[in-house]
Design an enzyme around this catalytic site. Sequence first.
Site, mmCIF file in Angstrom:
data_model
loop_
_atom_site.group_PDB
_atom_site.id
_atom_site.type_symbol
_atom_site.label_atom_id
_atom_site.label_comp_id
_atom_site.label_asym_id
_atom_site.label_seq_id
_atom_site.Cartn_x
_atom_site.Cartn_y
_atom_site.Cartn_z
ATOM 1 C CE1 TYR A 27 0.831 0.060 4.417
ATOM 2 C CE2 TYR A 27 -1.431 -0.566 4.837
ATOM 3 C CZ TYR A 27 -0.165 -0.299 5.293
ATOM 4 O OH TYR A 27 0.099 -0.388 6.632
ATOM 5 C CD GLU A 28 0.532 6.448 0.779
ATOM 6 O OE1 GLU A 28 -0.558 6.186 1.312
ATOM 7 O OE2 GLU A 28 0.696 7.389 -0.008
#
Length: 594
Positions: A435-436
């Site tokens: 994620y990110e």
Amino acid sequence: MTYAAPLDDMRFVLNHLAGLPEIVTFPGFEEAEPELVDAILTEAARFAAEVLAPLNASGDRQGCRSAGGKVATPDGFPEAYRQFIEAGWHAMPASPDIGGQGLPALVSSAVAEMWKSANLAFSLCQMLTMGAVQALAHHASDELKQRFLPKLVAGEWTGTMNLTEPQAGSDLSAIRARAEPDGDHYRLFGSKIFITWGEHDVAENIIHLVLARLPDAPPGTRGISLFVAPKFLANPDGSLGSRNDLVCASIEHKLGIHGSPTAVMSYGDKEGAIAYLVGQPNRGLEYMFTMMNHARLLVGLEGVAISEAAYQKAVEYARNRVQGKPIGSAERAPIIQHPDVRRMLMDMKARTEAMRALAYCTAACMDRAQHHPDAAERARNNGRVELLTPVVKGWCSESSIMIASNGIQVHGGMGYVEETGAAQHLRDARITTIYEGTTGIQANDLIGRKLARDKGVNAGALIRDMKAELEALASTNDTDLAAIRSGLRAALRAFEEATSWMLAHYESDPREAAAGAVPYLRLTGAVTGGWQMARAARIARDLLPSGEESAAFLRAKIATARFYAEHVLPEAETSRDEITVGAASTLALEEALF
Ligand SMILES: Cc1cc2nc3c(=O)[nH]c(=O)nc-3n(C[C@H](O)[C@H](O)[C@H](O)COP(=O)(O)OP(=O)(O)OC[C@H]3O[C@@H](n4cnc5c(N)ncnc54)[C@H](O)[C@@H]3O)c2cc1C
């Protein structure tokens, strides 16, 4: 789970490597008195150990439950959240003009590391809320700010970031969620997946920041706007209004962070969810990018935090588990006495300390980039933040998987079964590289926007600073520092060679450059982490005679830095070869993968 924040190392990095004493003198940080910072660290360590860590394993076992659009977080989470906001921890990282404490990002990074070590799943709620706060504070109208910010900053309401859709993950140009004008607001329609803390029971309202397209929007990334859509509409007096047309359709069953609800969100199943445009139309992605550095740094810190927690568990186990006779001894003894167990523990410790030093120093560059009184220093530090952010995110998260895996190895079979909690660290670590922005996306950013775009200017400045450290190390005749210098010198040479190769190939053969992108990110992490460890060892050696700081800690720092130089820094040359020699074989034969 037990966790004790590594306050000695945190303070050493804050004060001696990242330059906290200078940073607190900058305009805007008047509140950050040294005594206050110290009290914050001590108190955060207590809260992390006593309130959050005891819920880590039970939250993992129980997970979140969803039914009828409602989500229950694990037992104890709502009460811990109440204590978290009552103690003021929630608002701490925000700037003072919106109700925060006005502390340097450097200090809030150290505190964030503690929350993430103690209970990563719990910590994500505040992290996402602060992301929403920043987006609104920077880009929303005064009216929207007044309506949403006070309760978000206080933690009475929480926030989310809704970017991902099934067909739009790394590539947000494929977003389809749409927003139709309706008087003074908009109506949102569409589905978002993987929304962290998208629905829960710890606060009365959830404020969703959503990327969507207006009817006349141009295609691709230039046609994405940012909207704010509350779960309950907010009355002008701040009280809760009617329920909005948005619902959590389900939550994901996943490998780790079980205490963090990951929601599928459905907008506009009926009349359309009421939403308000943030800033200008079609600039949503640009607004997201303004917050990207901080969010990515925080996910990099998750790598540091999980590694620290995994190390603490492993070293404790190794001190107590009796198995076999150490070489040269007639008695059975704890496994920490076996050289190979020592090797694994030293490896975990050395990498974790190097990552912490690099992450905190990057946070310090953020503070300098925003608050340094000299414009040239602000610009120089901004360049350093740009260059190192994908490295902190990508390298610390990737390393944490290996470190958590070594933590299991130290436990033997007891690490592979769930009772000890060593396995949870590996499962929790696994999301941090996804994620990110995945590691592949961080690495593309590093070689493209951060290295090639300025033709290596920021990377050249970094190399000069690392060479200055080699000079500083040359002036002593200490054997530890000499060994560290030798390791850093070879790794730096490898980094320079790989950087020149990357700059040349980015233009002439971008596919080969992209094939070497992740090894280049890994190499940059290893060498910049080694640079920080070398600085740490030199400073520790200088501090030893004064007797002002614990001699045991300083000697351990020097030994750990030497281990890093002799065991981790040689990986730099392997990474260089992977790039300069091996990139071509990645692409050699299309049919090889079929
Ligand atoms: C637990 C969890 C929580 C999440 N929380 C949120 C949230 O709160 N809000 C939100 O909006 N999203 C959230 N996400 C989504 C997350 O950000 C995405 O999963 C991530 O961006 C990757 O997108 P994807 O899953 O579609 O993978 P893909 O984009 O399909 O990527 C698959 C693989 O292809 C590689 N790849 C793709 N494109 C490229 C490229 N151009 N160059 C090189 N390699 C490439 C990737 O590196 C990866 O290895 C969350 C996801 C999870 C699992």
